[in-house]
Design an enzyme around this catalytic site. Structure first.
Site, mmCIF file in Angstrom:
data_model
loop_
_atom_site.group_PDB
_atom_site.id
_atom_site.type_symbol
_atom_site.label_atom_id
_atom_site.label_comp_id
_atom_site.label_asym_id
_atom_site.label_seq_id
_atom_site.Cartn_x
_atom_site.Cartn_y
_atom_site.Cartn_z
ATOM 1 N N SER A 19 42.170 22.783 39.553
ATOM 2 C CA SER A 19 40.967 21.974 39.772
ATOM 3 C C SER A 19 39.961 22.720 40.645
ATOM 4 C CB SER A 19 41.353 20.647 40.431
ATOM 5 O OG SER A 19 42.075 20.909 41.626
ATOM 6 N N TYR B 135 61.143 17.966 48.442
ATOM 7 C CA TYR B 135 61.165 19.298 47.816
ATOM 8 C C TYR B 135 62.494 19.562 47.106
ATOM 9 C CZ TYR B 135 56.652 20.243 49.855
ATOM 10 O OH TYR B 135 55.314 20.181 50.149
ATOM 11 N N HIS C 23 50.981 29.999 47.579
ATOM 12 C CA HIS C 23 51.410 28.806 48.311
ATOM 13 C C HIS C 23 52.924 28.729 48.494
ATOM 14 C CE1 HIS C 23 47.376 26.686 47.161
ATOM 15 N NE2 HIS C 23 47.242 27.558 48.127
#
Ligand code: OAD
Length: 237
Positions: free
Chosen positions: A177, A58, A109
């Site tokens: 998606s 990250y 998220h």
């Protein structure tokens, strides 16, 4: 005479909206995320197995994100606030909607530029710069982790996101998606009568949904097309 308030436009974005800013999507690379299996870097199990690897992963994403600039799609969505009451619900952990100037953003998220306590998930901090290290601790003494919702973890912002979609007068779904739940299920909360635009060069296959308008383009040009379509949509009062 009554002045009609701005129409409520809700926009769900995914990795595809940031592709033109140079940030890679998740599933366009054989299921690998920058060379890593998602289970290694986006699950609590991955974190428990190798904290150093997860922090470094990250850190690298954060470094790239700090340099990235919003593209035409992010900028247009911010500009649409002149004509609509826009709520952005993003699955992305980058801050490109903020950089573009959008003012109401729900990060489903998490956010790459923040850290989170490992004993109390309500405690988060902004990260100064790009690096979060082993040994960086929260005020209760626990190791800090990236403020990212990993697979298998609850998504607390869903409550706010569902409320926004339920009240939307128009919905746009851009660059996702639609494979990851609960985010992908948000579209089910939209009123049947409202227009729903899907902007993606590869339109995800969805079950029949009323008033669905696919725009099979990249986000940059697709959002401009959606703006035109919205201008001619006859909203009910
Ligand atoms: P995906 O990588 O699954 O999907 C990206 C979508 O963007 C695909 O449908 C592409 O066709 C589309 N796309 C690619 N380039 C585009 C462009 N220039 N303009 C518009 N669309 C484009 O990414 P998400 O659906 O966002 O979760 O993934 C959902 C979640 O899975 C992520 O938030 C992440 C991941 O695991 C966590 O990290 C918790």
């Amino acid at each position: 005479m009554e002045l009609r308030q701005k129409r409520r436009l809700v926009v769900l974005t995914g990795a595809g909206i940031s592709a033109e800013s140079g940030i890679r999507t998740f599933r366009d690379d054989n299921g690998l995320w920058e060379g890593h299996d998602l289970a290694e870097v986006a699950t609590p199990e991955g974190w428990n197995k190798n904290r150093a690897l997860v922090l470094d992963f990250y850190n690298q994403r954060r470094k790239a994100c700090l340099k990235a600039k919003p593209n035409a799609a992010h900028l247009k969505l911010a500009e649409l606030e002149d004509s609509y009451e826009v709520t952005i619900i993003t699955q992305n952990v980058d801050d490109l909607h903020e950089k573009a100037g959008s003012s109401h953003i729900i990060h489903l998220h998490g956010e790459l530029c923040k850290s989170q306590s490992t004993v109390d998930p309500r405690i988060t901090y902004p990260i100064d710069g790009w690096e979060l290290k082993l040994g960086d601790t929260c005020e209760k003494g626990s190791q800090l982790r990236p403020f990212v919702v990993w697979f298998g973890e609850p998504v607390p912002k869903m409550v706010e996101a569902i409320a926004a979609v339920s009240q939307a007068e128009a919905l746009a779904v851009i660059g996702t998606s639609m494979l990851v739940y609960p985010a992908a299920g948000l579209i089910d909360y939209a009123e049947e009568a409202i227009p729903k635009f899907i902007i993606d060069p590869s339109i995800p296959s969805l079950y029949p949904i009323a008033n669905l308008f696919p725009i099979a383009e990249k986000a940059g040009t697709g959002v401009a097309k959606m703006e035109k379509a919205l201008q001619s949509w006859e909203f009910e009062d």
